[in-house]
Design a protein around this motif. Sequence first.
Motif, short mmCIF file in Angstrom:
data_model
loop_
_atom_site.label_atom_id
_atom_site.label_comp_id
_atom_site.label_asym_id
_atom_site.label_seq_id
_atom_site.Cartn_x
_atom_site.Cartn_y
_atom_site.Cartn_z
N SER A 1 0.65 -1.15 0.09
CA SER A 1 0.33 0.08 0.14
C SER A 1 0.82 1.24 0.12
CB SER A 1 -0.95 -0.04 0.95
OG SER A 1 -1.87 -0.98 1.28
N ILE B 1 1.67 1.84 -3.56
CA ILE B 1 0.63 2.62 -4.19
C ILE B 1 0.46 3.98 -3.95
CG2 ILE B 1 -1.79 2.22 -4.80
CD1 ILE B 1 -1.78 -0.36 -3.74
N VAL C 1 -8.55 6.53 -13.00
CA VAL C 1 -8.87 5.86 -12.02
C VAL C 1 -8.88 4.32 -12.61
CG1 VAL C 1 -11.26 5.85 -12.61
CG2 VAL C 1 -10.67 5.69 -10.59
N ILE D 1 -8.41 0.21 -11.04
CA ILE D 1 -9.21 -0.94 -11.29
C ILE D 1 -8.05 -2.22 -11.81
CG2 ILE D 1 -10.71 -1.83 -13.13
CD1 ILE D 1 -11.84 0.92 -13.07
N MET E 1 -4.59 -2.60 -11.51
CA MET E 1 -3.27 -2.77 -10.79
C MET E 1 -3.36 -4.09 -9.90
SD MET E 1 -3.11 0.01 -7.86
CE MET E 1 -4.36 -0.17 -6.53
N ILE F 1 -4.27 -7.00 -10.95
CA ILE F 1 -4.24 -8.06 -11.92
C ILE F 1 -2.51 -8.22 -12.07
CG2 ILE F 1 -4.15 -8.98 -14.29
CD1 ILE F 1 -6.85 -7.13 -14.67
N TRP G 1 -11.19 -2.86 -23.11
CA TRP G 1 -11.83 -2.55 -21.93
C TRP G 1 -11.76 -1.09 -22.08
CZ3 TRP G 1 -11.05 -4.84 -16.30
CH2 TRP G 1 -12.16 -4.56 -15.54
N ILE H 1 -9.30 -10.85 -13.25
CA ILE H 1 -10.01 -9.62 -13.88
C ILE H 1 -11.61 -9.68 -13.45
CG2 ILE H 1 -11.44 -9.56 -16.25
CD1 ILE H 1 -8.85 -10.47 -17.57
N SER I 1 -11.38 -7.18 -10.88
CA SER I 1 -11.03 -6.05 -11.36
C SER I 1 -12.38 -5.41 -11.70
CB SER I 1 -10.24 -5.77 -12.67
OG SER I 1 -8.94 -6.35 -12.27
N LEU I 2 -13.44 -6.21 -12.16
CA LEU I 2 -14.69 -5.88 -12.82
C LEU I 2 -15.41 -5.31 -11.48
CD1 LEU I 2 -15.63 -8.76 -15.25
CD2 LEU I 2 -15.41 -6.33 -15.66
N ILE J 1 -13.96 -3.70 -8.90
CA ILE J 1 -13.50 -2.76 -8.53
C ILE J 1 -14.04 -1.54 -9.49
CG2 ILE J 1 -11.40 -1.09 -8.40
CD1 ILE J 1 -10.03 -3.98 -8.04
N ALA J 2 -14.21 -1.90 -10.86
CA ALA J 2 -14.62 -1.04 -11.75
C ALA J 2 -16.03 -0.42 -11.35
CB ALA J 2 -14.71 -1.59 -13.14
N SER K 1 -15.83 3.05 -9.36
CA SER K 1 -14.74 3.80 -9.84
C SER K 1 -15.16 5.32 -9.35
CB SER K 1 -14.40 3.79 -11.42
OG SER K 1 -15.74 3.80 -12.14
N ILE L 1 -13.81 5.72 -5.96
CA ILE L 1 -12.31 5.61 -6.01
C ILE L 1 -11.88 7.05 -6.39
CG2 ILE L 1 -10.20 4.96 -6.69
CD1 ILE L 1 -11.35 2.08 -6.95
N GLU L 2 -12.41 7.55 -7.36
CA GLU L 2 -12.22 9.07 -7.95
C GLU L 2 -12.16 10.01 -6.70
OE1 GLU L 2 -14.17 9.06 -11.74
OE2 GLU L 2 -12.52 9.97 -12.49
N VAL M 1 -9.16 8.87 -3.11
CA VAL M 1 -7.85 7.81 -3.75
C VAL M 1 -7.29 6.99 -2.51
CG1 VAL M 1 -5.94 9.34 -3.41
CG2 VAL M 1 -6.10 8.04 -5.37
N ALA N 1 -8.19 3.22 -3.00
CA ALA N 1 -7.43 2.39 -3.95
C ALA N 1 -6.07 2.13 -3.24
CB ALA N 1 -7.01 3.12 -5.29
N ILE N 2 -5.47 2.83 -2.32
CA ILE N 2 -4.31 2.69 -1.55
C ILE N 2 -4.64 1.30 -0.59
CG2 ILE N 2 -2.39 3.44 0.00
CD1 ILE N 2 -2.86 6.25 -1.39
N LEU N 3 -5.70 1.49 0.19
CA LEU N 3 -5.92 0.53 1.09
C LEU N 3 -6.56 -0.79 0.67
CD1 LEU N 3 -7.05 2.83 3.96
CD2 LEU N 3 -4.80 1.65 3.67
N MET N 4 -7.24 -0.87 -0.60
CA MET N 4 -8.13 -1.92 -0.94
C MET N 4 -7.17 -3.33 -0.86
SD MET N 4 -9.24 -0.97 -4.78
CE MET N 4 -8.14 -1.11 -6.04
#
Lengths: 431, 431
Positions: free
Chosen positions: A282, A285, A296, A300, A302, A304, A363, B279, B282-283, B285-286, B289, B292-293, B296, B299-302
Motif C-alpha cells: 500500500s 501505491i 482511475v 481497477i 493494478m 491483476i 476495456w 479480471i 477488477s470488474l 472494483i470498476a 470507480s 475511488i475517484e 483515492v 485505492a491505496i488500502l483496498m
Amino acid sequence: AEDGARDDLIALFEPLHAADIADVLEQVSATEREAIVALWGDEVDGEVFAEMDEDISVELMENLSDDIIGEAMRDLDTDDVVDLIEDMEEPQKERVLGSLEEADRAAVQQSLSYPEETAGRLMQRELVMAPTHWRVGDAIDEMRKSDDLPERFYDVVIVDPRLKPVGKVPLSSLMSHPRDTALTEIMDEEFRTIPVGQSQEDVAYAFNQYNMVSAPVVDEQDRLVGVITMDDAMEVLEEEAEEDIMLLAGVGDETLHDSTWNTTKLRFPWLAVNLVTSILASLVIAQFSSTIEAIVALAILMPIVASMGGNAGTQTLTVAVRALATKDLTPSNAWRVIRREMFVGLLNGCIFAVIIGIVGVIWFGTPMLGVVLGLAMIVNLLVAGLAGISVPIVLDKLGVDPALASSAFVTTVTDVVGFFVFLGLAGALLL
Amino acid sequence: AEDGARDDLIALFEPLHAADIADVLEQVSATEREAIVALWGDEVDGEVFAEMDEDISVELMENLSDDIIGEAMRDLDTDDVVDLIEDMEEPQKERVLGSLEEADRAAVQQSLSYPEETAGRLMQRELVMAPTHWRVGDAIDEMRKSDDLPERFYDVVIVDPRLKPVGKVPLSSLMSHPRDTALTEIMDEEFRTIPVGQSQEDVAYAFNQYNMVSAPVVDEQDRLVGVITMDDAMEVLEEEAEEDIMLLAGVGDETLHDSTWNTTKLRFPWLAVNLVTSILASLVIAQFSSTIEAIVALAILMPIVASMGGNAGTQTLTVAVRALATKDLTPSNAWRVIRREMFVGLLNGCIFAVIIGIVGVIWFGTPMLGVVLGLAMIVNLLVAGLAGISVPIVLDKLGVDPALASSAFVTTVTDVVGFFVFLGLAGALLL
C-alpha cells in the motif's frame, strides 16, 4: 448395566485395528473419549495410544489410573513409549515411567537422553543380533529359545565382539540357506548404519532413498544401540511433507482437533506477517496517488499484475522448496534451474502480456494502457521466477527452513514490484 | 583409452547404491547420460533405471541396444519392470517385453492388464506361499530348496487349495517357532488382503494406517495373485503428498528436469485461471470507480483486505485438503470443523480489524475510514474461513480432487468479497 456396556464396547473394538480405534476416539469429544477409555479399563490396548494424535493421547492419559496406563504401556515397543511420553509434563512423565518394567524404563530413559527429532528418539532397543562366528542354525536355534524377541523384526544384525555392526542378514536370506552356512558368508556388507545423533529428516531420506526396511543405529563408538524400522521412517517422511505443505500455506503445527482459540493463535502470526507485507504494498501505491487520481482505470487494473506475479512466484517457490527437501536441487544444478525459472517467467510473461494488453485496450480503449499492462506483466513474472527460485535457495543456505519464510518474501517482492512497475510506467507513459 | 575409461566408470559406480547413481545421472545432461550408460555397457545395473525419474529412464532406454536393456531388466522384480514400461510408446514397450524371460514377460503383461494406479500395477508376482497343512519345518525346507525366491520378502502367505489366502506368517514368527509347529497355528488371521483393482491411494493409506510391511493381493475370485511391499506403498504415499503440495500451488506434474518450454506449458493453465479470477476482481472494483475517484485512499488500502482474505482462506483450505487426504475430515466431524473455521475467521477478523482500523486512522486521519477497513476485514476473514473449509468438502463430495481447484475458487471468493465489501461500505459510509 455398566458391565453390559463394557462387554458391548469390548465386542465392538475387538475386530478393529488399533489405528482405527484411535481414529474413532479422535473424532469424539474429549469427555466422551475419557468415558470410553475408562469403561474399557484393563482391556485397553496400548497401541491405540501410540496411533492417536500425540496431543490427544497425552491429554487422555492425564486422567487415567496408574493401573490402566501400566497395562497400556506393557504392549508397546520402547520407541512408541518414547514417542508418547516425550511431550508430557514432568510429573506425568514420571508416572508413566514408573509404570514400566525395569529394563524397559532404562531403555526409554536412554532414548530420552538423545535430542528430540534424532535417530536416538526414533529407534527401538528391541533387536536381534548375532556374533560373527554363528551359523544359520545357531541363529535359528537361539531365536526359537528366546522369549524376548521384538514383536516384528526383519534382519539379524551381525556384530563383532565390541558390538560394532559388521553386516546384517535379512530374515529372507536366513530362511533360504542351509543351517551350516556361516552368517558372515550371507550377510549384506553394504548395509548402512545410522548414527544415533542423525536428524530424523536424514534418517527418513535414507530409508526412502535406499528402500531400507530396517537399519541398525550406532553410538559415537560405533556400537550397536538400537534399530529403526521403516514404519517409523515412513511416519517421519509423511510428517516432513505435511510440514512443508502447512508451512507454505502459513499454517503451523496444527491439527483438526485443536480448539478454536488455539487455531486462531496458530494462524495469527502468518496473517500478521501478511498484514505488514500488504501495508508495504500500500505504501508503494500511495507514492502514485496523483497518477491514480488522474486515471482511475489504474486502480481497477493494478491488482491483476500483482496477483499474477504472486501466483507465478508461488509456483516456482513450491517446486524449489520440494526439490530442496528431496535433495533434487543441489549446488551442482542450481544455476541451470535458476536460468530455467527466469526463462519460464519471461515466456509466460510475454504470453500474458499479449493477452492482458488486448484486454486492457478493449476495456478502456487506450492502446498505451495495454502497453503499460503488458510491460508490467513481463517484468513482474520475470521477477517472480527469479525471486521464487532464489529466495528458497538462499534461505536453505542460511540454514532456515525454506518452506517457512519463502512465501512471505516472494509475495512481498511480487506485490511491491508489480504495483511499482505498473503505476510507475503508467505515470511515465500515460500522463 | 575407451577401456580405461570404462574401468574407471565401473570402479566409480561400484561402491554406490543404485539410487545414488540414478541421482547422479539425473543431474547431468541427456547427452552425457547416454554416453555414460553406453560406456557402462553390459555391467549396467537395472535398479538404476527403476530409481530414476520415469521420463528420464524412458528417454534413456530409447537409445540403448537390446542387449543392454535385456541385461538391465534381468535384475528387476516384475513390479519395477511394469513401472518402467507403462509409460513407454508401443514399439519400445514391445522391445523391452521381448528382452524378458518367458515367465517374467507373462507376469508383466498380466500386471499391465490392470488399470493404471491400481494395486495390480503396484504388486510384484514374486512371493512365497504355503498350503495350510504345512509346518514350520516344511516351509523352511522348501525355501532352502527353491532357487526362485523373491529378492526380499517378509511373510509367507498361507493359501487354501483354491489359492485363497487364509492367513500369513511373518518371517520373524517362522524363525521363533519349533519346526513341528503347524503354520495355521502361528499365522496372523487378522491380515488384510488387497483387491487387485483397489486404487493406489487406498493401498498406501492401508499400509500407513496399519503399519503393514507387505500385503497379499487377490483377484475378484479371492485368489492370491501377487504381493505389495511397503517400499511401493511409501512411494505412492510420497507421490500423493507431493501431488497435493503441487496442485495447491497450481503446479502440475512437473519435475526439475523438464525443459523450459514444457515447464512454461505446465504452469500456464493455472496462471490463465488466475488471470480470469483477477479480471473478475477488477470488474468488481470498476463498479466503484466514482467512489475511488472521490477518495483515492481507497485505492491505496483496498489490496490489504483482499490479500488478508486470500491468505486466511489459503490457510483453512490447506488444512482441509490435507485432512481430507488423510481421512481425518469425515462427514461425522465436518460440521464441527466448519463451525470452528468460521469462529477462527471471526476471531482473527476482529483482531486484525482493530489493528488495521488503527493503522487506517493514523495514516489518513479519517476515523470512519478505520471503521470501514475494520468491518471489511471481519466480513472477509469470516467468508475466507467459510469458503476455505466448504469448497474442498464440496469438491471432494463431487469426486473432484480438492487440491486441484480449491485454491482458485477460494481466492476468487475472497478477492471479490474483499473489494466489494470494502468499497461498498466506503461508498455508503464515507461519501
